[in-house]
Enzyme design. Structure first.
Site, PDB file in Angstrom:
ATOM      1  CE  LYS A 204      76.600  12.679  65.707  1.00 63.28           C
ATOM      2  NZ  LYS A 204      75.141  12.745  65.902  1.00 63.28           N
TER       3      LYS A 204
ATOM      4  CD  GLU B  21      67.781  14.712  61.028  1.00 59.69           C
ATOM      5  OE1 GLU B  21      68.363  15.554  61.730  1.00 59.69           O
ATOM      6  OE2 GLU B  21      68.380  13.795  60.430  1.00 59.69           O
TER       7      GLU B  21
ATOM      8  N   GLY C 101      71.264   8.193  66.615  1.00 58.23           N
ATOM      9  CA  GLY C 101      71.300   6.890  67.257  1.00 58.23           C
ATOM     10  C   GLY C 101      70.473   5.930  66.441  1.00 58.23           C
TER      11      GLY C 101
ATOM     12  CD  GLU D 296      75.377   9.185  67.005  1.00 58.23           C
ATOM     13  OE1 GLU D 296      75.126   9.487  65.832  1.00 58.23           O
ATOM     14  OE2 GLU D 296      75.614   8.021  67.384  1.00 58.23           O
TER      15      GLU D 296
ATOM     16  CB  ALA E  33      71.568  14.484  63.291  1.00 60.11           C
TER      17      ALA E  33
ATOM     18  NE  ARG F 168      67.926   6.584  56.903  1.00 55.94           N
ATOM     19  CZ  ARG F 168      68.726   7.310  57.701  1.00 55.94           C
ATOM     20  NH1 ARG F 168      69.650   8.099  57.163  1.00 55.94           N
ATOM     21  NH2 ARG F 168      68.628   7.221  59.012  1.00 55.94           N
TER      22      ARG F 168
ATOM     23  N   GLY G 251      75.525   8.311  55.994  1.00 55.94           N
ATOM     24  CA  GLY G 251      76.586   8.593  56.957  1.00 55.94           C
ATOM     25  C   GLY G 251      76.274   8.009  58.313  1.00 55.94           C
TER      26      GLY G 251
ATOM     27  CD  GLU H 299      74.555   4.423  62.497  1.00 52.15           C
ATOM     28  OE1 GLU H 299      74.195   5.616  62.325  1.00 52.15           O
ATOM     29  OE2 GLU H 299      75.068   4.010  63.557  1.00 52.15           O
TER      30      GLU H 299
ATOM     31  CE  LYS I 173      72.127   5.989  59.757  1.00 54.89           C
ATOM     32  NZ  LYS I 173      72.967   7.053  60.369  1.00 54.89           N
TER      33      LYS I 173
END
Length: 475
Positions: free
Chosen positions: A223, A273, A290, A310, A371, A415, A429, A444, A448
């Site tokens: 990843k 997060e 995700g 992921e 992540a 963010r 990202g 995506e 964001k």
């Protein structure tokens, strides 16, 4: 007014506190209850004489504002987590708290802000020379949770006169905040939306994205989370408080934050997060990976093989890292859905008994999670240095606090935006794994970036309603 809130009682409490530590220059902490003041609205008054200011806004949970330095640590290097923990432990242990029976929301806190890498490179003049960790015991702290609030003042005192002066300062600030409750933050200065940079991040991202997909599809990496940066001209100055106020409704499930080192250096955002929290020896970490946009209620996300793989990489890595620290983590067998504004994420909470481990030792083990970086970690970090044409700075790094009881919370700073002078950088990202599609990853990242960019558009429309027809979307 109760005796406990009298000026004479506060003076006597301060002087008793100094007498307990009069053998050396001691750290004295005074506190008074102050209900009804929103720390976000009160921050300008709290920080009127201080360039350094912080906001932690997880309302309707804990919300606090802080300003000024009582004690601080700034450094870089591989031992930054260890030394920041030592600073926090020493500062809080030296602190004579004259109100040790205050509720958890009012406890003294050491504030922490890390950069993503332990050393900054020379390629970005905006971050070169900045410390990779800042730890601060603030001068002022204004806290609120629910209807309850507290004002706290920390200071170094070497005699009874200085203890009395500290009490006088707290009393006057308490009266000032009570009698002059702040209005809503004033609109920030006009924002330039027609910057050429606002439409070119896709082109700058394309070559890095292509190489990243080669690395994961070829099996060199499991990843890789490549970030992109969008720069915007925000006028002569930028006040983040109106934007953070709007984010309370737009990103209610996130933790809004502000870390302002000086007047023209402002880092802020709304993080969904949690890297980790520690409450009474009980640890929680969140796997958040995700992402789906407005057209998906989450069901497609739950069925997506790419997103589930992921997400599971992140969950497995966090649990493995906690086991390596000697803990026994527990996780749900299947991810949940977490909605943050227009975005929906796969979310798995991970819990464990902390078993006496220090919070920053655990944070060092977890940072950076897959992540925000990738797997294997070392190889992914090296590729981020190679493929991203900017220094990450505070983006995707831990930000948070440790209190005097050892409780703590650290968020992953995503963010987010960083304003320096007229320039505002937004960074976001997307995670690449085998099977990722370039167009979806571009979409995506755009979603964001829009978490903050849409608020800038909204703020500009509020300021210039007569020109709303000609406004240009940032993304």
């Amino acid at each position: 007014m109760s005796a406990d809130l009298s000026f004479s009682n506060l003076i006597a409490t301060a002087q008793r506190g100094w007498l307990e530590r009069q053998h050396d220059d001691g750290l004295l902490s005074l506190a008074l209850p102050l209900d009804g003041i929103d720390p976000l609205q009160g921050l300008p008054q709290l920080a009127i004489d201080h360039a350094f200011r912080v906001l932690w806004d997880s309302a309707p949970g804990l919300c606090f504002a802080a300003a000024g330095h009582c004690q601080q640590l700034e450094l870089a290097g591989a031992r930054r987590f260890e030394l920041a923990q030592r600073f926090a432990d020493l500062s809080l242990s030296r602190l004579t708290d004259t109100k040790p029976d205050t509720p958890a929301l009012a406890r003294p806190r050491v504030l922490l802000s890390f950069q993503f890498f332990d050393q900054t490179s020379e390629r970005d003049h905006n971050t070169h020379g900045c410390p990779s960790v800042q730890a601060v015991l603030p001068r002022w702290q204004l806290s609120r949770q629910g209807r309850r609030g507290w004002l706290r003042l920390n200071g170094v005192v070497s005699n009874a006169a200085e203890a009395r002066e500290l009490a006088e300062q707290l009393w006057l600030k308490h009266l000032d905040l009570q009698n002059n409750e702040s209005d809503q933050p004033k609109p920030s200065s006009a924002i330039q939306l027609d910057t050429p940079d606002s439409s070119s991040w896709q082109q700058r991202y394309a070559s890095a994205l292509e190489r990243g997909l080669e690395l994961v599809n070829g099996g060199e990496l499991h990843k890789l989370v490549l970030a992109v940066r969008q720069s915007i001209d925000v006028g002569t100055s930028f006040d983040p408080l109106p934007l953070l106020t709007r984010l309370r409704s737009q990103q209610a499930g996130s933790c809004r934050f502000l870390w302002q080192r000086k007047a023209d250096d402002v880092f802020f955002g709304a993080s969904p997060e949690r890297l980790l929290s520690l409450r009474g020896g009980f640890l929680r970490s969140d796997a958040l990976a995700g992402t789906a946009g407005p057209g998906d209620d989450g069901q497609q996300l739950l069925r997506s093989d790419k997103d589930r793989r992921e997400h599971e990489l992140v969950v497995e890595t966090i649990t493995d890292q906690l086991r390596q620290s000697g803990l026994s983590p527990w996780r749900r067998p299947k991810p949940q859905l977490a909605r943050h504004g227009r975005l929906t994420h796969l979310h798995t909470p991970i819990t464990a008994a902390a078993q006496g481990k220090s919070v920053l030792a655990l944070a060092e083990q977890l940072h950076p999670t897959p992540a925000v970086a990738g797997l294997p970690r070392r190889e992914a970090m090296a590729w981020l240095r190679t493929l991203e044409p900017f220094e990450r700075g505070n983006y995707a790094a831990p930000i948070g606090w440790i209190d005097s009881a050892g409780d703590a919370e650290l968020r992953v700073a995503i963010r987010c935006g960083h304003a320096q002078g007229r320039r505002l950088d937004l960074t976001a990202g997307a995670g690449l794994v085998r099977g990722s599609i370039a167009e979806r990853e571009l979409q995506e990242v755009g979603l964001k970036l829009a978490v903050l960019a849409d608020q800038l558009v909204l703020g500009s429309m509020e300021q210039r309603p007569q020109n709303t027809g000609s406004l240009k979307k940032l993304l």
